[in-house]
Motif scaffolding. Structure first.
Motif, PDB file in Angstrom:
ATOM      1  N   GLN A 181       0.838  -1.198   0.000  1.00 35.07           N
ATOM      2  CA  GLN A 181       0.000   0.000   0.000  1.00 35.07           C
ATOM      3  C   GLN A 181       0.874   1.250   0.000  1.00 35.07           C
ATOM      4  N   ASN A 182       1.914   1.225   0.815  1.00 34.44           N
ATOM      5  CA  ASN A 182       2.846   2.350   0.848  1.00 34.44           C
ATOM      6  C   ASN A 182       3.542   2.539  -0.498  1.00 34.44           C
ATOM      7  N   LEU A 183       3.951   1.414  -1.096  1.00 28.00           N
ATOM      8  CA  LEU A 183       4.620   1.487  -2.392  1.00 28.00           C
ATOM      9  C   LEU A 183       3.685   2.022  -3.474  1.00 28.00           C
ATOM     10  N   LEU A 184       2.416   1.605  -3.416  1.00 23.59           N
ATOM     11  CA  LEU A 184       1.441   2.091  -4.397  1.00 23.59           C
ATOM     12  C   LEU A 184       1.239   3.598  -4.257  1.00 23.59           C
ATOM     13  N   GLU A 185       1.084   4.049  -3.024  1.00 28.91           N
ATOM     14  CA  GLU A 185       0.901   5.482  -2.803  1.00 28.91           C
ATOM     15  C   GLU A 185       2.115   6.273  -3.282  1.00 28.91           C
ATOM     16  N   GLN A 186       3.294   5.724  -3.019  1.00 31.02           N
ATOM     17  CA  GLN A 186       4.516   6.385  -3.463  1.00 31.02           C
ATOM     18  C   GLN A 186       4.588   6.431  -4.988  1.00 31.02           C
ATOM     19  N   THR A 187       4.213   5.341  -5.649  1.00 31.69           N
ATOM     20  CA  THR A 187       4.247   5.280  -7.109  1.00 31.69           C
ATOM     21  C   THR A 187       3.249   6.254  -7.719  1.00 31.69           C
ATOM     22  N   MET A 188       2.082   6.362  -7.089  1.00 34.36           N
ATOM     23  CA  MET A 188       1.079   7.299  -7.600  1.00 34.36           C
ATOM     24  C   MET A 188       1.559   8.743  -7.464  1.00 34.36           C
ATOM     25  N   ARG A 189       2.256   9.059  -6.373  1.00 37.79           N
ATOM     26  CA  ARG A 189       2.804  10.412  -6.204  1.00 37.79           C
ATOM     27  C   ARG A 189       3.876  10.678  -7.259  1.00 37.79           C
ATOM     28  N   LYS A 190       4.707   9.654  -7.512  1.00 40.59           N
ATOM     29  CA  LYS A 190       5.744   9.816  -8.525  1.00 40.59           C
ATOM     30  C   LYS A 190       5.132  10.034  -9.911  1.00 40.59           C
ATOM     31  N   GLU A 198       2.142   4.947 -15.951  1.00 36.95           N
ATOM     32  CA  GLU A 198       0.892   4.241 -15.632  1.00 36.95           C
ATOM     33  C   GLU A 198       1.160   2.751 -15.429  1.00 36.95           C
ATOM     34  N   LEU A 199       2.107   2.209 -16.184  1.00 40.58           N
ATOM     35  CA  LEU A 199       2.470   0.798 -16.021  1.00 40.58           C
ATOM     36  C   LEU A 199       3.044   0.550 -14.626  1.00 40.58           C
ATOM     37  N   ASP A 200       3.827   1.484 -14.131  1.00 42.24           N
ATOM     38  CA  ASP A 200       4.379   1.350 -12.777  1.00 42.24           C
ATOM     39  C   ASP A 200       3.250   1.299 -11.750  1.00 42.24           C
ATOM     40  N   VAL A 201       2.241   2.144 -11.947  1.00 42.35           N
ATOM     41  CA  VAL A 201       1.095   2.155 -11.028  1.00 42.35           C
ATOM     42  C   VAL A 201       0.339   0.839 -11.099  1.00 42.35           C
ATOM     43  N   MET A 202       0.114   0.371 -12.315  1.00 43.90           N
ATOM     44  CA  MET A 202      -0.606  -0.893 -12.480  1.00 43.90           C
ATOM     45  C   MET A 202       0.166  -2.051 -11.857  1.00 43.90           C
ATOM     46  N   THR A 203       1.478  -2.041 -11.982  1.00 42.81           N
ATOM     47  CA  THR A 203       2.305  -3.093 -11.381  1.00 42.81           C
ATOM     48  C   THR A 203       2.202  -3.061  -9.868  1.00 42.81           C
ATOM     49  N   ALA A 204       2.221  -1.869  -9.290  1.00 39.64           N
ATOM     50  CA  ALA A 204       2.088  -1.724  -7.836  1.00 39.64           C
ATOM     51  C   ALA A 204       0.702  -2.158  -7.366  1.00 39.64           C
ATOM     52  N   GLU A 205      -0.324  -1.840  -8.150  1.00 38.51           N
ATOM     53  CA  GLU A 205      -1.684  -2.248  -7.800  1.00 38.51           C
ATOM     54  C   GLU A 205      -1.809  -3.772  -7.820  1.00 38.51           C
ATOM     55  N   LYS A 206      -1.200  -4.403  -8.826  1.00 36.81           N
ATOM     56  CA  LYS A 206      -1.246  -5.869  -8.911  1.00 36.81           C
ATOM     57  C   LYS A 206      -0.540  -6.511  -7.724  1.00 36.81           C
TER      58      LYS A 206
END
Length: 394
Positions: A181-190, A198-206
């Motif tokens: 969850q922390n990594l996803l939030e960080q990726t979304m901020r980035k 967007e692929l980075d976000v999708m990877t974190a969500e998965k």
């Protein structure tokens, strides 16, 4: 003992459709799944019954609980007791031969086709006499049932370990969910500032969804394993007994193992070898003597193979545990260093959270490795004490 023609005919048919008398009893026991107490009340003291019937599951009473309350084991012993005086066991060799001939004589004269069929049945029955004698032998049947009981008890011990490891896996998954969850939030901020795609976000969500799915699996495994243990020891599936801890296994207990001595002990105690030896002693025909001798020799080699395999598995588990202990120590040192760096401004909050996650995960993995050592040790002991000889699935 002279068997009736009707009883002999039933025995001969049984030989053609089942492998052994014990297999039939086990199959009936599986169908007759209502838990029952195996022993008569008089066969244990009041104190013994009280301990078995309390709401505490203790490690050293598992075998007794299996004997009394496991649906399958209880059913086969009750079936054994109920058939004790019915002529089911210890069939007489000469009587079986005599009855085969009598059945054959009575079947002749109906038609040519009938005579041919009777002759074929006679040959098949005569070829199966040793098998019938062996499978009706009280000592062989008893040994087979004892092996089933011990195997069941040891499987339940492993399942109790599974209760604890599934709980630890759930805790590990909870940590991973928080981390992801922390990594996803960080990726979304980035992504908002253009340093992630967007692929980075999708990877974190998965990754987060995978961790959530793993948590659900761990929780389900915990519930299923616990219910299986309870039902197989006489409780209802939703009971809440106090479940024992798994006994500690020290390094000294493992280093003191003498494999060659234990192989010799396994040879003496193996249920498989005892059954093989008894079958050989009962064999009458040259063919059965030869095949029984070959089976005995093969199974002796299997005892050695089983013991060596279980010992190697134990050592592998111990090495993995010791390696994980070292890993935990290293990650604790990393966390301490990162904490100091964070306090001085040289490390980010994200760095600190990652170091904390790695260390907390390592602690849980160390516990899991410890349970793996316990599981391997108790498996090794069970093979030494009677289960070696039938391969790793015994």
């Amino acid at each position: 003992m002279i068997l009736s023609e009707k009883k002999l005919a039933m025995v001969m048919v049984g030989v053609m459709i089942i492998e052994s008398f014990a297999a039939v009893a086990a199959e009936r026991a599986t169908i007759d799944y209502a838990p029952r107490q195996t022993s008569y009340e008089r066969e244990r003291t009041a104190e013994e019954w009280a301990r078995l019937r309390d709401n505490n599951l203790e490690w050293d009473e598992i075998r007794d609980l299996v004997h009394e309350y496991n649906p399958t084991v209880s059913a086969i012993w009750i079936n054994y007791r109920d058939n004790n005086d019915t002529g089911t066991y210890d069939l007489d060799y000469d009587a079986v031969i005599s009855n085969i001939e009598s059945v054959y004589d009575n079947a002749l004269g109906i038609s040519d086709a009938g005579d041919a069929s009777a002759e074929l049945a006679r040959k098949q029955s005569l070829a199966s006499v040793d098998t019938v004698i062996q499978n009706s032998d009280r000592q062989i049947v008893t040994l087979g049932y004892k092996k089933t009981e011990v195997t069941t008890a040891e499987a339940i011990k492993q399942q109790i370990i599974g209760i604890y490891t599934s709980d630890l896996n759930a805790k590990l998954n909870e940590l991973t969910i928080k981390q992801n969850q922390n990594l996803l939030e960080q990726t979304m901020r980035k992504k908002q500032v253009g340093s992630a795609t967007e692929l980075d976000v999708m990877t974190a969500e998965k990754a987060l969804k995978d961790a959530e799915a793993a948590l659900q699996t761990s929780v389900a495994d915990h519930t299923k394993t616990k219910q299986t243990v309870l039902v197989n020891l006489g409780w209802t599936y939703n009971a809440e007994p106090v479940i024992c801890d798994v006994p500690e296994v020290s390094n000294d207990m493992i280093t003191m193992i003498n494999l060659e001595n234990d192989i010799a002990q396994a040879m003496e105690k193996s249920y498989t070898l005892k059954i093989d030896e008894r079958k050989l002693s009962l064999a009458e025909s040259d063919g059965t003597i030869s095949s029984s001798s070959i089976t005995l020799g093969t199974d002796k080699n299997q005892v050695k193979s089983d013991m060596t395999a279980k010992y190697n598995a134990l050592i592998t588990a111990l090495n993995a545990y010791e390696k994980q202990q070292l890993n935990e120590t290293n990650l604790q040192q990393t966390l301490d260093k990162t904490t100091r760096s964070y306090a001085s401004g040289a490390a980010s909050l994200r760095d600190l959270e990652t170091a904390q996650y790695n260390y907390e995960s390592a602690k849980i993995n160390t516990e899991l490795k410890k349970y793996a050592v316990q599981a391997a040790y108790f498996t090794y002991c069970s093979y030494r004490d009677g289960l070696a000889g039938s391969g790793s699935s015994s």
